[in-house]
Scaffold this motif. Sequence first.
Motif, PDB file in Angstrom:
ATOM      1  N   GLY A  10       0.654  -1.315   0.033  1.00 42.32           N
ATOM      2  CA  GLY A  10      -0.005  -0.029   0.000  1.00 42.32           C
ATOM      3  C   GLY A  10       0.862   1.086   0.052  1.00 42.32           C
ATOM      4  O   GLY A  10       2.024   1.258  -0.498  1.00 42.32           O
ATOM      5  N   PRO A  11       0.253   2.366   0.630  1.00 38.12           N
ATOM      6  CA  PRO A  11       0.791   3.698   0.349  1.00 38.12           C
ATOM      7  C   PRO A  11       2.220   3.742   1.027  1.00 38.12           C
ATOM      8  O   PRO A  11       2.310   3.251   2.120  1.00 38.12           O
ATOM      9  CB  PRO A  11      -0.368   4.758   1.089  1.00 38.12           C
ATOM     10  N   ASN A  12       2.922   4.648   0.100  1.00 42.20           N
ATOM     11  CA  ASN A  12       4.449   4.886   0.712  1.00 42.20           C
ATOM     12  C   ASN A  12       5.257   4.123   0.702  1.00 42.20           C
ATOM     13  O   ASN A  12       6.486   4.403   1.115  1.00 42.20           O
ATOM     14  CB  ASN A  12       4.038   5.694   2.138  1.00 42.20           C
ATOM     15  N   VAL A  23      13.014   3.276  10.822  1.00 45.12           N
ATOM     16  CA  VAL A  23      11.731   2.341  11.214  1.00 45.12           C
ATOM     17  C   VAL A  23      11.903   1.269  10.338  1.00 45.12           C
ATOM     18  O   VAL A  23      11.537   0.021  10.886  1.00 45.12           O
ATOM     19  CB  VAL A  23      10.447   3.230  11.100  1.00 45.12           C
ATOM     20  N   TYR A  24      11.855   1.478   8.954  1.00 41.30           N
ATOM     21  CA  TYR A  24      11.533   0.505   7.988  1.00 41.30           C
ATOM     22  C   TYR A  24      12.870  -0.116   7.418  1.00 41.30           C
ATOM     23  O   TYR A  24      12.598  -1.111   6.530  1.00 41.30           O
ATOM     24  CB  TYR A  24      10.644   1.145   7.091  1.00 41.30           C
ATOM     25  N   GLY A  25      14.012   0.240   7.748  1.00 39.68           N
ATOM     26  CA  GLY A  25      15.228  -0.256   7.058  1.00 39.68           C
ATOM     27  C   GLY A  25      15.546   0.262   5.958  1.00 39.68           C
ATOM     28  O   GLY A  25      14.880   1.209   5.316  1.00 39.68           O
ATOM     29  N   GLY A  77       0.171  -0.738   4.695  1.00 41.98           N
ATOM     30  CA  GLY A  77       0.755   0.597   5.050  1.00 41.98           C
ATOM     31  C   GLY A  77      -0.350   1.269   5.928  1.00 41.98           C
ATOM     32  O   GLY A  77      -1.309   0.577   6.725  1.00 41.98           O
ATOM     33  N   ALA A  78      -0.323   2.461   5.944  1.00 40.33           N
ATOM     34  CA  ALA A  78      -1.603   3.133   6.784  1.00 40.33           C
ATOM     35  C   ALA A  78      -2.875   2.931   6.627  1.00 40.33           C
ATOM     36  O   ALA A  78      -3.792   3.076   7.542  1.00 40.33           O
ATOM     37  CB  ALA A  78      -1.331   4.626   6.655  1.00 40.33           C
ATOM     38  N   TYR A  79      -3.374   2.370   5.493  1.00 35.70           N
ATOM     39  CA  TYR A  79      -4.771   1.929   5.312  1.00 35.70           C
ATOM     40  C   TYR A  79      -5.029   0.781   6.154  1.00 35.70           C
ATOM     41  O   TYR A  79      -6.437   0.645   6.650  1.00 35.70           O
ATOM     42  CB  TYR A  79      -5.064   1.729   3.916  1.00 35.70           C
TER      43      TYR A  79
HETATM   44  C1  DQA Z   1       3.667  -0.527   7.945  1.00 36.36           C
HETATM   45  C2  DQA Z   1       3.154   0.106   9.115  1.00 36.36           C
HETATM   46  C3  DQA Z   1       2.173   1.130   9.098  1.00 36.36           C
HETATM   47  O1  DQA Z   1       1.777   1.682  10.306  1.00 36.36           O
HETATM   48  C4  DQA Z   1       2.481   2.394   8.255  1.00 36.36           C
HETATM   49  O2  DQA Z   1       1.628   3.164   7.985  1.00 36.36           O
HETATM   50  C5  DQA Z   1       3.292   1.851   6.876  1.00 36.36           C
HETATM   51  C6  DQA Z   1       4.050   0.669   7.016  1.00 36.36           C
HETATM   52  C7  DQA Z   1       4.803  -1.355   8.066  1.00 36.36           C
HETATM   53  O3  DQA Z   1       5.112  -2.063   7.009  1.00 36.36           O
HETATM   54  O4  DQA Z   1       5.468  -1.496   8.938  1.00 36.36           O
HETATM   55  O5  DQA Z   1       3.257   2.605   6.037  1.00 36.36           O
HETATM   56  O6  DQA Z   1       2.540  -1.140   7.155  1.00 36.36           O
END
Ligand code: DQA
Length: 148
Positions: A10-12, A23-25, A77-79
């Motif tokens: 999903g988004p981003n 946070v995400y590497g 993601g955030a969805y």
């Molecule tokens: C995410 C966690 C979600 O809260 C955040 O909005 C993301 C990434 C994750 O992979 O850790 O976009 O889904």
Amino acid sequence: MTCSILILNGPNLNLLGTRQPEVYGATTLADIESLCQAKADALGIKIIFAQSNHEGELVDLLHAARGVHDGVILNAGAYTHTSVALMDAISSIMLPVVELHLSNIHAREVFRQKSYVAPVAVGQICGFGAAGYPLALDAIVSYIGEKK
Ligand code: DQA
């Protein structure tokens, strides 16, 4: 017939690698796709990898998975934390969905601890970074195998 899994992001998540690497590497989405393809080859299954920033497009991709794929790995993601539409789509397609997150959403802000995906997913993998994707492939293939 070869098992086919849709891996939907999903988004981003297109910004992985540069987006909040603490946070995400540092792994990019293209790197993750390669990791998934290597795992799929080892498991002898087919994967389709997709990403969209748009809620309705994610709903459309879930609908299109019906009759085409055997299961879905979804990082919404955030969805995840907002979308009744995605929850309803998952409920409607009669396919097993594994919820995936790179970060441990339960150890973060309170608003991330609510997931609309979780009640309609067969399970959730979170907190293992990019390594969660091949883990999710193992999980969904074994889940589908047990159901057959
Ligand atoms: C995410 C966690 C979600 O809260 C955040 O909005 C993301 C990434 C994750 O992979 O850790 O976009 O889904």
